[in-house]
Design a protein around this motif. Structure first.
Motif, PDB file in Angstrom:
ATOM      1  N   ILE A   1       0.847  -1.197   0.000  1.00  0.00           N
ATOM      2  CA  ILE A   1       0.000   0.000   0.000  1.00  0.00           C
ATOM      3  C   ILE A   1       0.881   1.244   0.000  1.00  0.00           C
ATOM      4  CG2 ILE A   1      -1.584   1.373   1.407  1.00  0.00           C
ATOM      5  CD1 ILE A   1      -2.875  -1.289   2.246  1.00  0.00           C
ATOM      6  N   ILE A   2       1.902   1.231   0.854  1.00  0.00           N
ATOM      7  CA  ILE A   2       2.769   2.407   0.946  1.00  0.00           C
ATOM      8  C   ILE A   2       3.466   2.650  -0.397  1.00  0.00           C
ATOM      9  CG2 ILE A   2       4.850   3.339   2.036  1.00  0.00           C
ATOM     10  CD1 ILE A   2       3.891   1.795   4.598  1.00  0.00           C
ATOM     11  N   LEU A   3       4.065   1.586  -0.961  1.00  0.00           N
ATOM     12  CA  LEU A   3       4.731   1.732  -2.264  1.00  0.00           C
ATOM     13  C   LEU A   3       3.739   2.183  -3.332  1.00  0.00           C
ATOM     14  CD1 LEU A   3       7.163  -1.309  -2.446  1.00  0.00           C
ATOM     15  CD2 LEU A   3       7.709   1.098  -2.135  1.00  0.00           C
ATOM     16  N   GLY A   4       2.549   1.579  -3.309  1.00  0.00           N
ATOM     17  CA  GLY A   4       1.533   1.911  -4.304  1.00  0.00           C
ATOM     18  C   GLY A   4       1.115   3.363  -4.210  1.00  0.00           C
ATOM     19  N   LEU A   5       0.950   3.845  -2.971  1.00  0.00           N
ATOM     20  CA  LEU A   5       0.557   5.242  -2.778  1.00  0.00           C
ATOM     21  C   LEU A   5       1.645   6.173  -3.289  1.00  0.00           C
ATOM     22  CD1 LEU A   5      -1.114   5.342   0.750  1.00  0.00           C
ATOM     23  CD2 LEU A   5      -2.187   5.582  -1.474  1.00  0.00           C
ATOM     24  N   ILE A   6       2.897   5.832  -2.954  1.00  0.00           N
ATOM     25  CA  ILE A   6       4.012   6.671  -3.399  1.00  0.00           C
ATOM     26  C   ILE A   6       4.023   6.721  -4.925  1.00  0.00           C
ATOM     27  CG2 ILE A   6       6.539   6.826  -3.515  1.00  0.00           C
ATOM     28  CD1 ILE A   6       6.585   5.583  -0.689  1.00  0.00           C
ATOM     29  N   PHE A   7       3.871   5.545  -5.551  1.00  0.00           N
ATOM     30  CA  PHE A   7       3.887   5.472  -7.007  1.00  0.00           C
ATOM     31  C   PHE A   7       2.746   6.292  -7.607  1.00  0.00           C
ATOM     32  CE2 PHE A   7       2.669   3.302 -10.988  1.00  0.00           C
ATOM     33  CZ  PHE A   7       3.856   3.463 -11.683  1.00  0.00           C
ATOM     34  N   ALA A   8       1.549   6.088  -7.075  1.00  0.00           N
ATOM     35  CA  ALA A   8       0.379   6.782  -7.633  1.00  0.00           C
ATOM     36  C   ALA A   8       0.516   8.295  -7.490  1.00  0.00           C
ATOM     37  CB  ALA A   8      -0.888   6.286  -6.931  1.00  0.00           C
ATOM     38  N   LYS A   9       1.018   8.723  -6.319  1.00  0.00           N
ATOM     39  CA  LYS A   9       1.185  10.165  -6.091  1.00  0.00           C
ATOM     40  C   LYS A   9       2.259  10.730  -7.023  1.00  0.00           C
ATOM     41  CE  LYS A   9      -1.947  11.104  -3.196  1.00  0.00           C
ATOM     42  NZ  LYS A   9      -3.029  12.014  -3.556  1.00  0.00           N
ATOM     43  N   THR A  10       3.322   9.923  -7.251  1.00  0.00           N
ATOM     44  CA  THR A  10       4.381  10.369  -8.162  1.00  0.00           C
ATOM     45  C   THR A  10       3.807  10.591  -9.553  1.00  0.00           C
ATOM     46  OG1 THR A  10       5.855   8.939  -6.918  1.00  0.00           O
ATOM     47  CG2 THR A  10       6.717   9.841  -8.964  1.00  0.00           C
ATOM     48  N   ILE A  11       2.991   9.647 -10.005  1.00  0.00           N
ATOM     49  CA  ILE A  11       2.371   9.776 -11.323  1.00  0.00           C
ATOM     50  C   ILE A  11       1.481  11.019 -11.358  1.00  0.00           C
ATOM     51  CG2 ILE A  11       0.705   8.702 -12.897  1.00  0.00           C
ATOM     52  CD1 ILE A  11       3.191   7.166 -12.998  1.00  0.00           C
ATOM     53  N   GLU A  12       0.750  11.216 -10.268  1.00  0.00           N
ATOM     54  CA  GLU A  12      -0.141  12.380 -10.209  1.00  0.00           C
ATOM     55  C   GLU A  12       0.660  13.677 -10.348  1.00  0.00           C
ATOM     56  OE1 GLU A  12      -3.086  12.255  -7.017  1.00  0.00           O
ATOM     57  OE2 GLU A  12      -2.766  14.403  -6.752  1.00  0.00           O
ATOM     58  N   ILE A  13       1.787  13.739  -9.618  1.00  0.00           N
ATOM     59  CA  ILE A  13       2.625  14.943  -9.671  1.00  0.00           C
ATOM     60  C   ILE A  13       3.240  15.095 -11.061  1.00  0.00           C
ATOM     61  CG2 ILE A  13       4.757  15.965  -8.757  1.00  0.00           C
ATOM     62  CD1 ILE A  13       3.909  14.607  -6.045  1.00  0.00           C
ATOM     63  N   TYR A  14       3.645  13.962 -11.640  1.00  0.00           N
ATOM     64  CA  TYR A  14       4.213  13.980 -12.986  1.00  0.00           C
ATOM     65  C   TYR A  14       3.222  14.615 -13.953  1.00  0.00           C
ATOM     66  CZ  TYR A  14       5.888  12.277 -17.497  1.00  0.00           C
ATOM     67  OH  TYR A  14       6.311  12.191 -18.790  1.00  0.00           O
ATOM     68  N   PHE A  15       1.956  14.228 -13.828  1.00  0.00           N
ATOM     69  CA  PHE A  15       0.951  14.755 -14.744  1.00  0.00           C
ATOM     70  C   PHE A  15       0.661  16.224 -14.496  1.00  0.00           C
ATOM     71  CE2 PHE A  15      -0.183  10.438 -16.045  1.00  0.00           C
ATOM     72  CZ  PHE A  15      -0.305  10.677 -17.406  1.00  0.00           C
ATOM     73  N   GLN A  16       0.974  16.699 -13.301  1.00  0.00           N
ATOM     74  CA  GLN A  16       0.784  18.123 -13.054  1.00  0.00           C
ATOM     75  C   GLN A  16       1.827  18.939 -13.804  1.00  0.00           C
ATOM     76  OE1 GLN A  16       0.648  18.531  -8.806  1.00  0.00           O
ATOM     77  NE2 GLN A  16      -1.480  17.858  -8.738  1.00  0.00           N
TER      78      GLN A  16
END
Lengths: 380, 244
Positions: free
Chosen positions: A315-330
Motif C-alpha cells: 500500500i505504501i509503495l503503491g501510494l508513493i507510485f500513484a502520487k508520483t504519477i499524479e505529480i508527474y501529470f501536473q
C-alpha cells in the motif's frame, strides 16, 4: 512476502490511477447534460480508427442530423493541430472550430465553459478564446487584447476561459467554425456533431431518429457502400468509458493475482521454515498444555501478520507510485489525473493480505499442530 | 476400596509396552512395565541411558501414549485419549521440568511462567499475579523481566520450576533436572523439589542416572533395558530429611 508486496502494490497503484482516469473522464462527461447526443464518424468499437482521424462527417451528414425528429439544434465541431505565433514565439496547439451561433449556449450550459476574463468571441469577427492553460503554460503572459497569428491570419484574443477540468481542453484554443475553415483550409464537414434534444423528447428515441436519417442520407449519396458512424447519448459515452476502464481494471487484477499467488506461496514457504525452526518450541508449548488448535491459531495469526505487513508495504509503495504519477501529470499535462485512493481500497488491501497470509499459512500451521510432542521436544 | 486406592495412587501403569518402528525394525523400549506412584510421594526413576526411563517419564506425564497397556492419572485412563484431551490433562495436572530448561527464548521469565495459564484460559491479570508470586517465591524477583539467555543455568531451571507450578498441578515431572548444572547449583535445585514435596505436598517424580540425585528422594524405581529391575524399588535413606 515480496510477492505480496508487489501484488498489493500493483493493485493499489494501478487501481487508484485507473480510478483517477475514470474520475477525470467521467467528471468531464458529467458536465454535459443528458439531453446531448454525439455523432462520430466510424464505429465506436473501433476507437483507434475514429480518433486517428481521416474519417469525417460530411455536410450532408450534418444536414441529416439537423433534420432528425427531436433535434433542437446541432453544433458541428472540428479540430486540428496548428502552429500559433504570439509575440515572436511559435507553439503548436489544438484549434477547435465550433459553430458559435448554435454552439455557444451548449459550450456555456452543457460543457460548463466560463470566462475568467474578457468576452465571448463574435462569430463574424476574427476573434479567438484560449483555454486557461494557454496564458500560463504555453504563452506565459498572454492577455486579453493580444494578437496571435495562425497560418498567417491575425486573430485577437478576446477571452480567457476558466479551467474545464482537462489539461488537454485547457491547452486548446477555440474559434468560430467559419473562421476555422478559413484558417485551416478544411472547408467541409466536421469531426463530430453535438445535437441537443428538444424538450419533451426521449434522448434514446432521438438517437434512433438520427441514425435512421444518417443511414438514409448516406445510402442516397454513396449507394450501398455506407461508411459507418456512431450516434451516442452522453450517458452511453459514460457507459463505454466505464466498461473500457472496467476491462483494464480486470486485467490489472489478473496480473496482480498472479503476483499475489506467488507471494502466497512465498509466505507458505517462510511459514514452513518458521515451523521447522521452532519444532522445539512447539514441543514445549504442547508439553505445558497447548492444544493442537492453539498451535494452529498461533501460526495462522503469525502468517496473517506476515501477509498484513506485505500488504501494508504494498500500500505504501503503491501510494508513493500513484502520487508520483499524479505529480508527474501536473508538470506534464495531459489529464488532470488524481490518484484516488479511498479508505475502501486500503481497507480491502489490508484485509485481503491478512486473509492471504492466513490461507498460505494454513498447511504449515496444521503440520506444526500435528507434531508429536515427544519428538518435537527431542528435536535439536 | 476403589476410592482409597485412587486417593493413594495418583499414577498407575498396568502392563505398559512401548514400541517404535524405525523403518523396518521394531524397537521395544518398554516391556510390560507396571508401577504405581503414591500421591504426595517423591520418587526417582533411575537407569542408564537408553534404558527407557525418559520414555517412561513421557508416558507418566501424558506426553505420549503406550502401544499396549493402561495408564491412569488420578483415576482416569489416559492411554487412549486424543491429543487435545492429553494436552488438557498435561496443562492441569502435570508440571514438566526438563534438563535443557526448555524455556521459550523470546519470552521473559514472567511470560514463560504465564504461558501454561494462557493455554488454560486464565485471565491476564490473574496470570500475571500468579507468575510473579511464583517467581518471587523462588527468589527470582530481580529476574522477572529478563529473557532466558540473560540468566544463569540455575536461574533458568528455577524459572522452569515456576512454570511447572503455574497451574498448580499435583504432579511435577522432572527429566534430569540437574543434568546441565554444576553440583552446587544442582543441589539447590533439588532442595527446591524437596520443598515442593514437603511443604506443598506435591507428587514429584525425577528421572536421573545419578545415584546422588536419586538419594534425595523417598524411593527409587530402577529400570534397565525397558524393564523394571526386580526388587529395584528401593527405599532411600531420606538424606534430605535428616539434613533439613
Amino acid at each position: 512476502m515480496i510477492g505480496v508486496v508487489i501484488g498489493v502494490f500493483l493493485i493499489v497503484s494501478l487501481m487508484s490511477l485507473s480510478e483517477g482516469v475514470k474520475g477525470a473522464i467521467l467528471s468531464q462527461l458529467k458536465m454535459m447534460g443528458k439531453d446531448l447526443i454525439m455523432v462520430f464518424p466510424g464505429e465506436i468499437s473501433d476507437l483507434a480508427t475514429t480518433f486517428a482521424g481521416g474519417l469525417e462527417l460530411s455536410e450532408d451528414d450534418i444536414a441529416a442530423v439537423e433534420k432528425a425528429d427531436g433535434v433542437l439544434s446541432t453544433v458541428p465541431m472540428n479540430y486540428k493541430a496548428e502552429s500559433m505565433r504570439h509575440e515572436g514565439r511559435v507553439k503548436t496547439l489544438l484549434v477547435n472550430g465550433v459553430s458559435l451561433e448554435e454552439g455557444l449556449d451548449v459550450l456555456k450550459n452543457d460543457f460548463g465553459w466560463k470566462l475568467s476574463s474578457g468576452n465571448w468571441p463574435i462569430s463574424a469577427k476574427k476573434e479567438i478564446i484560449v483555454g486557461s492553460a494557454v496564458p500560463v503554460d504555453i504563452f506565459p503572459g498572454m492577455e486579453v487584447g493580444d494578437e496571435v497569428t495562425i497560418n498567417g491570419k491575425e486573430l485577437e484574443v478576446v477571452g480567457i476561459l476558466e479551467s474545464v477540468g482537462s489539461k488537454q481542453d485547457d491547452s486548446s484554443v477555440t474559434v468560430d467554425l467559419e473562421l476555422f475553415k478559413e484558417i485551416t483550409g478544411q472547408t467541409k464537414g466536421a469531426k463530430m456533431i453535438i445535437a441537443k434534444v428538444k424538450p419533451g423528447y426521449n434522448t434514446d428515441d432521438v438517437v434512433e431518429n438520427i441514425k435512421e436519417n444518417l443511414t438514409d442520407t448516406r445510402k442516397r449519396v454513396r449507394g450501398a457502400d455506407t461508411p459507418p458512424f456512431s450516434v451516442l447519448s452522453s450517458e452511453k459515452v459514460a457507459g463505454i468509458v466505464n466498461s473500457i476502464l472496467g476491462m483494464i481494471q480486470a486485467a490489472i487484477i489478473g496480473f496482480a493475482s498472479i503476483a499475489i499467488i506467488v507471494g502466497g506461496i512465498g509466505i507458505m514457504n517462510t511459514m514452513y521454515m518458521s515451523v521447522h525452526e521452532r519444532i522445539k518450541e512447539i514441543g514445549i508449548m504442547k508439553a505445558v498444555g497447548a492444544k493442537n488448535k492453539t498451535i494452529t491459531t498461533i501460526f495462522l495469526i503469525e502468517s496473517g501478520i506476515f501477509g498484513l505487513f506485505g500488504g501494508a508495504g504494498g500500500i505504501i509503495l503503491g501510494l508513493i507510485f500513484a502520487k508520483t504519477i499524479e505529480i508527474y501529470f501536473q508538470f506534464h499535462p495531459f489529464l488532470y489525473l488524481k490518484a484516488s485512493v479511498g479508505p475502501g481500497l486500503i481497507l480491502f488491501s489490508l484485509v485481503f493480505s491478512f486473509l492471504l497470509g492466513c490461507v498460505a499459512g494454513y498447511l504449515p500451521s496444521r503440520s506444526a499442530a500435528k507434531m508429536n510432542p515427544v519428538e518435537a521436544l527431542r528435536y535439536e | 476400596m476403589l476410592l482409597i486406592n485412587m486417593a493413594e495412587e495418583i499414577i498407575k501403569l498396568e502392563n505398559i509396552w512401548k514400541t517404535y518402528l524405525l523403518g523396518e525394525v521394531k524397537l521395544t523400549v518398554l516391556k510390560n512395565v507396571s508401577l504405581a506412584i503414591k500421591r504426595g510421594s517423591f520418587t526417582a526413576i533411575m537407569g542408564p541411558s537408553g534404558s527407557g526411563k525418559s520414555t517412561l517419564l513421557h508416558l507418566i506425564g501424558a506426553l505420549d501414549t503406550p502401544s499396549k497397556g493402561n495408564i491412569y492419572i488420578d483415576g482416569q485412563d489416559v492411554s487412549r485419549l486424543s491429543e487435545d484431551n492429553l494436552a488438557q490433562i498435561r496443562g492441569k495436572k502435570i508440571g514438566f521440568v526438563f534438563q535443557q530448561f526448555n524455556l521459550l527464548p523470546n519470552l521473559t521469565a514472567l511470560e514463560n511462567v504465564m504461558l501454561p495459564m494462557t493455554f488454560q484460559g486464565v485471565p491476564e491479570k490473574q496470570r500475571m499475579e500468579r507468575a510473579k508470586e511464583l517467581l518471587i517465591s523462588l527468589g527470582l524477583e530481580a529476574r522477572i523481566n529478563h529473557k532466558p539467555n540473560e540468566l544463569s543455568g540455575g536461574e533458568r531451571q528455577r524459572i522452569a520450576i515456576a512454570r511447572s507450578l503455574a497451574n498448580n498441578p499435583e504432579v511435577i515431572v522432572a527429566d534430569e533436572p540437574t543434568g546441565n548444572l554444576d553440583s552446587a547449583t544442582g543441589k539447590k535445585i533439588m532442595e527446591v523439589f524437596i520443598d515442593l514435596h514437603k511443604k506443598e505436598k506435591k507428587t514429584v517424580i525425577v528421572v536421573t542416572h545419578d545415584p546422588n540425585i536419586a538419594g534425595y528422594t523417598e524411593e527409587t524405581i530402577n529400570i534397565k533395558d525397558g524393564e523394571i529391575v526386580k526388587n529395584g524399588i528401593t527405599a532411600n535413606k531420606y538424606l534430605w530429611s535428616k539434613n533439613s
